[in-house]
Design an enzyme around this catalytic site. Structure first.
Site, PDB file in Angstrom:
ATOM      1  N   SER A  53      -5.593  67.139  60.266  1.00  0.00           N
ATOM      2  CA  SER A  53      -6.495  66.238  59.539  1.00  0.00           C
ATOM      3  C   SER A  53      -7.507  67.040  58.722  1.00  0.00           C
ATOM      4  CB  SER A  53      -7.222  65.287  60.509  1.00  0.00           C
ATOM      5  OG  SER A  53      -7.905  66.019  61.505  1.00  0.00           O
TER       6      SER A  53
ATOM      7  N   HIS B 116     -14.461  24.921  37.591  1.00  0.00           N
ATOM      8  CA  HIS B 116     -13.048  24.885  37.187  1.00  0.00           C
ATOM      9  C   HIS B 116     -12.827  25.544  35.822  1.00  0.00           C
ATOM     10  CE1 HIS B 116     -12.692  21.805  40.380  1.00  0.00           C
ATOM     11  NE2 HIS B 116     -13.807  21.311  39.848  1.00  0.00           N
TER      12      HIS B 116
ATOM     13  N   SER C 166      -9.166  51.866  21.886  1.00  0.00           N
ATOM     14  CA  SER C 166      -7.748  52.107  21.685  1.00  0.00           C
ATOM     15  C   SER C 166      -7.595  52.771  20.334  1.00  0.00           C
ATOM     16  CB  SER C 166      -7.008  50.767  21.720  1.00  0.00           C
ATOM     17  OG  SER C 166      -5.786  50.882  21.020  1.00  0.00           O
TER      18      SER C 166
ATOM     19  N   LYS D 266     -10.434  46.969  19.281  1.00  0.00           N
ATOM     20  CA  LYS D 266     -10.593  46.702  20.707  1.00  0.00           C
ATOM     21  C   LYS D 266     -11.717  47.501  21.342  1.00  0.00           C
ATOM     22  CE  LYS D 266      -7.336  46.444  23.389  1.00  0.00           C
ATOM     23  NZ  LYS D 266      -6.210  46.380  24.258  1.00  0.00           N
TER      24      LYS D 266
ATOM     25  N   ASN E  92     -12.710  47.816  25.285  1.00  0.00           N
ATOM     26  CA  ASN E  92     -12.253  47.331  26.586  1.00  0.00           C
ATOM     27  C   ASN E  92     -13.284  47.519  27.689  1.00  0.00           C
ATOM     28  OD1 ASN E  92      -9.785  46.877  25.299  1.00  0.00           O
ATOM     29  ND2 ASN E  92      -9.032  48.918  25.851  1.00  0.00           N
TER      30      ASN E  92
ATOM     31  N   GLU F 214     -12.827  45.868  34.784  1.00  0.00           N
ATOM     32  CA  GLU F 214     -11.449  45.647  35.249  1.00  0.00           C
ATOM     33  C   GLU F 214     -11.163  46.432  36.518  1.00  0.00           C
ATOM     34  OE1 GLU F 214      -8.523  46.242  32.151  1.00  0.00           O
ATOM     35  OE2 GLU F 214      -9.773  45.184  30.710  1.00  0.00           O
TER      36      GLU F 214
ATOM     37  N   GLN G 176      -7.227  59.006  64.523  1.00  0.00           N
ATOM     38  CA  GLN G 176      -7.453  59.934  63.422  1.00  0.00           C
ATOM     39  C   GLN G 176      -7.285  59.232  62.073  1.00  0.00           C
ATOM     40  OE1 GLN G 176      -6.075  64.110  63.717  1.00  0.00           O
ATOM     41  NE2 GLN G 176      -4.637  63.584  62.110  1.00  0.00           N
TER      42      GLN G 176
ATOM     43  N   LYS H 261     -10.230  57.849  59.311  1.00  0.00           N
ATOM     44  CA  LYS H 261     -11.066  58.578  58.360  1.00  0.00           C
ATOM     45  C   LYS H 261     -10.720  58.362  56.891  1.00  0.00           C
ATOM     46  CE  LYS H 261     -11.026  62.086  61.508  1.00  0.00           C
ATOM     47  NZ  LYS H 261     -11.017  61.105  62.579  1.00  0.00           N
TER      48      LYS H 261
END
Ligand code: ARG
Length: 373
Positions: free
Chosen positions: A31, A168, A289, A295, A297, A302, A334, A337
């Protein structure tokens, strides 16, 4: 088993076996690759253990001082990145003990008196959690502060900024933007509360529980507990070495926090779209982009949404790992972790990035202001 599949350097526990551990065994069971980061906590816990051994007269002051300064020397090596691992180091705990014995000689070997790796590991993880969970909580509160600052700014506009309130995903009633932002802040204050609560419950030292049933030596676990700053000492040794409730609890708190961040993320993905146009991101917090220059983003938003999945996965993974374990320690433990470290790391980054994104998002809230009039 061919000879070359067997490691030369023997692991610490291999003294009673005739052959060295197979490479395959070490490769699968080690580990060290992920518990290295516990070095501070292991050394801190080891120093407390030695101080306790001296205080009850199990270790002489002379030997104890040699071991304590060897532990300081090892800490120095880690801090300066000069600690050299050996192939036989199975985890951070055996690596440190091996090195302490190399530095301090024979007295170094006595560091393991009255201690097992089982109580040692449980101690180190609790110490790690005490430090890291406080940091996560501080970042949660920092995001709450940012949301509150943006809320006050929205109300200071004349007139106060409103946005369509949705049910909604249909326009329902107009609401103050401040009211909306504060709704998320309230959820995060509950997250901060839950983390504080988890911190209180995990503040118990398991050191002295040994492998599972303590020790016949006259240990005094409350000395080491106090030395490490734990509020209290374990009541039951079997529970002390096998309890990972605190890991599951932290993972739940982070998973729910991650769900809250994901919901904020989803809204900002919508809000910054051309269709909604409620906010626009600062260039430093948006991606572009090369092919589609129109664009901008909201990748941070996200990913806050996307990474919530793994935070939930880390929780369910640990719960599933725990559910079939008989008392007391089993090697399965173990596996606590990696999910713990991953969730803490990921949510920290999410909190910092979202904070920057929300703090710097363009203040004009263009369409909202024009609708507010
Ligand atoms: N690396 C192990 C863990 O994280 C150490 C404990 C091993 N204990 C033992 N008795 N084999 O749990």
């Amino acid at each position: 088993m061919s000879e070359k599949n067997v490691s030369e350097g023997a692991a610490l526990w291999h003294g009673r076996f005739d052959s060295a551990p197979a490479d395959e065994l070490m490769a699968y069971t080690e580990s060290l690759s992920f518990d290295k980061r516990l070095w501070v906590d292991d050394i801190f816990g080891s120093k407390a253990h030695v101080t306790m051994l001296i205080s009850v007269g199990i270790m002489s002051k002379d030997d104890g001082d040699k071991v304590l300064s060897a532990l300081d020397a090892v800490a120095q090596e880690f801090a300066s990145n000069t600690f050299v691992f050996e192939a036989s180091d199975e985890d951070i705990h055996t690596a440190i003990e091996r090195r302490v014995t190399q530095i301090a000689g024979e007295p170094g070997g006595r560091i393991h008196t009255g201690r097992s790796r089982n109580d040692q590991v449980a101690t180190a993880i609790r110490l790690w959690c005490k430090r890291e969970v406080r940091i996560v909580r501080d970042f949660v509160l920092a995001l709450v502060d940012t949301l509150e600052a943006r809320a006050q700014e929205a109300d200071a506009n004349n007139p106060a900024i409103r946005l369509p309130g949705y049910t909604h995903v249909q326009h329902a009633q107009p609401v103050l933007l401040s009211h909306h932002l504060r709704a998320h802040a309230w959820a995060m204050l509950r997250d901060a509360d839950r983390l504080a609560d988890a911190l209180e419950r995990l503040d118990v030292s398991p050191l002295g529980a040994g492998a599972l049933a303590g020790s016949s030596l006259p240990l005094n676990p409350s000395v080491s507990a106090q030395e490490m700053g734990f509020a209290t000492t374990f009541a039951n040794s079997l529970d002390a070495v096998s309890d990972r409730d605190f890991v599951a609890e932290i993972l739940f708190d982070i998973a729910l926090l991650g769900v809250h961040l994901s919901r904020i993320g989803e809204e900002w993905v919508l809000w910054t779209s051309a269709e909604f146009g409620f906010a626009s991101l600062d260039d430093a917090y948006a991606t572009g982009s090369s092919m589609l220059p129109q664009k901008k983003n909201a990748d941070i938003a996200e990913l806050a949404r996307g990474k919530a999945g793994r935070l939930i996965g880390n929780l369910t993974g640990v719960l599933a790992m725990l559910k079939g374990l008989p008392l007391a320690y089993n090697r399965d433990l173990q596996e606590d972790k990696e999910p713990l470290f991953d969730s803490v790391d990921q949510v920290r980054r999410a909190l910092i990035a979202l904070n920057g994104m929300i703090a710097t998002a363009q203040k004009h809230w263009l369409r909202l202001i024009s609708q507010s009039g």
